[in-house]
Motif scaffolding. Structure first.
Motif, short mmCIF file in Angstrom:
data_model
loop_
_atom_site.label_atom_id
_atom_site.label_comp_id
_atom_site.label_asym_id
_atom_site.label_seq_id
_atom_site.Cartn_x
_atom_site.Cartn_y
_atom_site.Cartn_z
N LEU A 1 -41.01 50.18 16.21
CA LEU A 1 -40.32 48.92 15.94
C LEU A 1 -41.11 48.05 14.97
N CYS A 2 -40.40 47.53 13.98
CA CYS A 2 -40.96 46.54 13.07
C CYS A 2 -39.89 45.48 12.87
N ALA A 3 -39.99 44.37 13.60
CA ALA A 3 -38.93 43.36 13.64
C ALA A 3 -39.17 42.22 12.65
N PRO B 1 -39.94 46.66 7.83
CA PRO B 1 -39.04 46.32 8.94
C PRO B 1 -37.88 47.29 9.09
N ASN B 2 -37.53 47.56 10.35
CA ASN B 2 -36.36 48.38 10.65
C ASN B 2 -35.44 47.74 11.68
N ALA B 3 -35.75 46.50 12.08
CA ALA B 3 -34.92 45.74 13.03
C ALA B 3 -34.84 44.30 12.54
N PHE B 4 -33.62 43.85 12.26
CA PHE B 4 -33.43 42.56 11.61
C PHE B 4 -32.51 41.66 12.44
N LEU C 1 -26.42 36.43 14.07
CA LEU C 1 -26.03 35.47 15.09
C LEU C 1 -25.59 34.17 14.43
N GLU C 2 -24.44 33.66 14.85
CA GLU C 2 -23.97 32.38 14.31
C GLU C 2 -24.80 31.25 14.90
N GLU C 3 -25.26 30.38 14.02
CA GLU C 3 -26.21 29.35 14.44
C GLU C 3 -25.64 28.36 15.44
N GLU C 4 -24.35 28.09 15.38
CA GLU C 4 -23.76 27.12 16.29
C GLU C 4 -23.95 27.53 17.74
N ALA C 5 -23.89 28.84 18.01
CA ALA C 5 -24.04 29.33 19.38
C ALA C 5 -25.48 29.26 19.85
N LEU C 6 -26.43 29.03 18.94
CA LEU C 6 -27.85 29.01 19.31
C LEU C 6 -28.33 27.62 19.69
N LEU C 7 -27.52 26.61 19.44
CA LEU C 7 -27.94 25.25 19.73
C LEU C 7 -28.22 25.08 21.22
N GLY C 8 -29.39 24.58 21.53
CA GLY C 8 -29.78 24.38 22.93
C GLY C 8 -30.45 25.57 23.56
N LEU C 9 -30.48 26.71 22.88
CA LEU C 9 -31.17 27.88 23.42
C LEU C 9 -32.64 27.84 23.03
N THR C 10 -33.44 28.57 23.77
CA THR C 10 -34.86 28.66 23.46
C THR C 10 -35.13 29.89 22.60
N THR C 11 -36.29 29.90 21.95
CA THR C 11 -36.67 31.09 21.18
C THR C 11 -36.76 32.31 22.10
N THR C 12 -37.16 32.10 23.34
CA THR C 12 -37.24 33.22 24.28
C THR C 12 -35.87 33.83 24.51
N GLN C 13 -34.86 33.00 24.75
CA GLN C 13 -33.51 33.52 24.98
C GLN C 13 -32.98 34.25 23.75
N ILE C 14 -33.17 33.64 22.58
CA ILE C 14 -32.67 34.26 21.35
C ILE C 14 -33.39 35.57 21.07
N ALA C 15 -34.71 35.55 21.16
CA ALA C 15 -35.50 36.75 20.84
C ALA C 15 -35.28 37.86 21.85
N ASP C 16 -35.19 37.52 23.13
CA ASP C 16 -35.00 38.55 24.15
C ASP C 16 -33.62 39.21 24.00
N TYR C 17 -32.60 38.41 23.70
CA TYR C 17 -31.28 38.99 23.44
C TYR C 17 -31.35 39.89 22.22
N ALA C 18 -32.02 39.43 21.18
CA ALA C 18 -32.14 40.24 19.97
C ALA C 18 -32.88 41.53 20.23
N ALA C 19 -33.94 41.47 21.02
CA ALA C 19 -34.72 42.66 21.32
C ALA C 19 -33.86 43.74 21.95
N MET C 20 -33.08 43.38 22.94
CA MET C 20 -32.23 44.36 23.62
C MET C 20 -31.14 44.87 22.68
N SER C 21 -30.56 43.99 21.88
CA SER C 21 -29.48 44.38 20.98
C SER C 21 -29.96 45.30 19.86
#
Length: 325
Positions: free
Chosen positions: A84-86, A121-124, A229-249
Motif C-alpha cells: 500500500l502507498c496511499a 501511490p496505488n491508493a488514492f 468523496l463529495e466534500e459536503e458529506a464530510l462536514l462534521g466528520l473527523t480525519t479518523t472517520q474519513i481515513a478509516d472509511y477510505a482505508a477499507m474502501s
C-alpha cells in the motif's frame, strides 16, 4: 508511469476551485495530530449461540464485500498488487497527510504490506465537490483513469448516488510467477468448453469436478484503487472517520449497495448511517481489522466461492480468539 502522470494532472483538475472548495471545516482541527497507533476497540463477541454467530459473520461479509465479476465460481477477488502507498488530495496539505498516514496505520494494524517512503501511490482518496459532474468530466477529458473498465462499469460509477464514488484497476497474472498470462498462439490447444460456447455446440463436457475446487492458473491483482468523496458529506466528520472509511474502501472490494444496515460495528456503514440518521461509527472496528487481515490472507488462485469461504473461516477463528482474551 503514464498512468501516474495522468493522475497528477487529474488531481490538479479535480482540486481546482470549480471542483473542490476543500473547506477546512470538513474535518475537525483537533484531528490534525492523529495518533498513528491503531488499537483494536472493544468489539468482542457477546456470548451467543454458534449458529447465530456464524450467521452474523456471513451476513457481515455478504453485505460489505462485492460480488465479483464472473460471479462465485468463475470470478475471482483480487487485492493490491504491491504494498500500500496511499495519497489524499482535495484538502490542505496538513489534512491530506493526516488522512494518508491514518490509512497507512490501519493497514499496518491489519498486517497489510505497506510501502516505504517516496513510494509510487496505488491508493488514492480525493475530496471533490459534485461527484456526478466530476465523473462525467473525467470520462470526457481523462478517461485513462478508468483503465480497461467496461462501459457498463463506468456507467455504474457515473450513476452512483454519492457521496462515494470508487473503482479499482486490475490485471490478470499467472498464479505461479505473477507474470501476465501469455497470448494463445496458433498452435496452442483450444479449450473445448470455450469452443463449445462460441459455436453454440453441444459438446459433452466432464462435469464431475466442481469448477470451484480447481486451482486457477491465473489470479487477479489490483494495480490502483480510487475513492472520490463529495466534500459536503464530510462536514462534521473527523480525519479518523474519513481515513478509516477510505482505508477499507481502497484495500477491499467493497459492495456498492446503498443504505445497508450492517448490525455490526463497522466504519463501512459511515455514510449509510449518516443518510439514515443513525449514530456514526467513530473508527474502524475490530470486525473491520479482522476482515482486512483476512482479505490479505486468502489465496488468490481460487474461485471467489472458495476465497469467500476462506475469508469467513478466518474471521470466525480470529473473532472467537478475541472473545477469549
Amino acid at each position: 508511469m503514464k498512468n501516474f502522470v495522468t493522475l497528477v494532472a487529474i488531481v490538479i483538475f479535480l482540486t481546482t476551485p470549480s471542483f473542490a472548495h476543500a473547506r477546512q471545516d470538513a474535518v475537525e482541527s483537533s484531528e490534525q495530530t492523529e495518533d498513528k497507533n491503531i488499537t483494536k476497540p472493544d468489539n468482542t463477541i457477546v456470548v451467543i449461540g454458534e449458529k447465530e454467530f456464524e450467521d452474523q459473520v456471513r451476513d457481515y461479509v455478504r453485505k460489505v464485500i462485492a460480488t465479483p465479476s464472473g460471479m462465485r465460481f468463475k470470478g475471482q477477488y483480487g487485492r493490491l498488487e504491491k504494498p500500500l502507498c496511499a495519497r489524499a488530495y482535495g484538502l490542505s496539505d496538513t489534512f491530506n497527510k493526516a488522512i494518508a498516514d491514518r490509512i497507512t496505520a490501519v493497514a499496518r494494524a491489519s498486517e497489510v504490506p505497506v510501502a516505504g517512503p517516496n513510494c509510487r501511490p496505488n491508493a488514492f482518496v480525493i475530496v471533490i465537490d459534485k461527484g456526478k459532474e466530476t465523473i462525467d468530466s473525467l470520462r470526457k477529458k481523462h478517461h485513462r483513469i478508468f483503465g480497461t473498465l467496461q462501459p457498463s462499469e463506468r456507467n455504474r460509477i457515473a450513476n452512483a448516488p454519492g457521496p462515494v464514488f470508487r473503482w479499482q484497476l486490475r490485471s490478470e497474472v499467472n498464479s505461479a510467477d505473477g507474470a501476465a498470462p501469455p497470448l494463445i498462439g496458433p498452435n496452442d490447444a483450444v479449450d473445448v468448453g470455450a469452443l463449445a460456447s462460441i459455436l453454440n455446440d453441444s459438446i459433452p463436457l466432464n462435469t464431475r469436478v466442481e469448477p470451484s475446487r480447481i486451482i486457477s492458473p491465473t489470479k487477479q491483482q489490483v494495480t490502483a484503487s480510487y475513492l472520490l468523496l463529495e466534500e459536503e458529506a464530510l462536514l462534521g466528520l473527523t480525519t479518523t472517520q474519513i481515513a478509516d472509511y477510505a482505508a477499507m474502501s481502497l484495500m477491499l472490494e467493497v459492495s456498492n449497495n446503498q443504505n445497508v444496515e450492517l448490525n455490526i460495528p463497522s466504519i463501512l456503514s459511515l455514510f449509510d448511517d449518516q443518510k439514515a440518521g443513525r449514530e456514526l461509527p467513530e473508527s474502524v472496528s475490530e470486525w473491520d481489522l479482522v476482515l482486512l487481515h483476512g482479505w490479505y490472507s486468502i489465496p488468490l488462485d481460487r474461485s471467489a466461492a472458495l476465497q469467500r469461504a476462506a475469508l469467513l473461516q478466518i474471521i470466525k477463528d480470529e473473532m472467537r480468539s478475541s472473545s477469549t482474551r
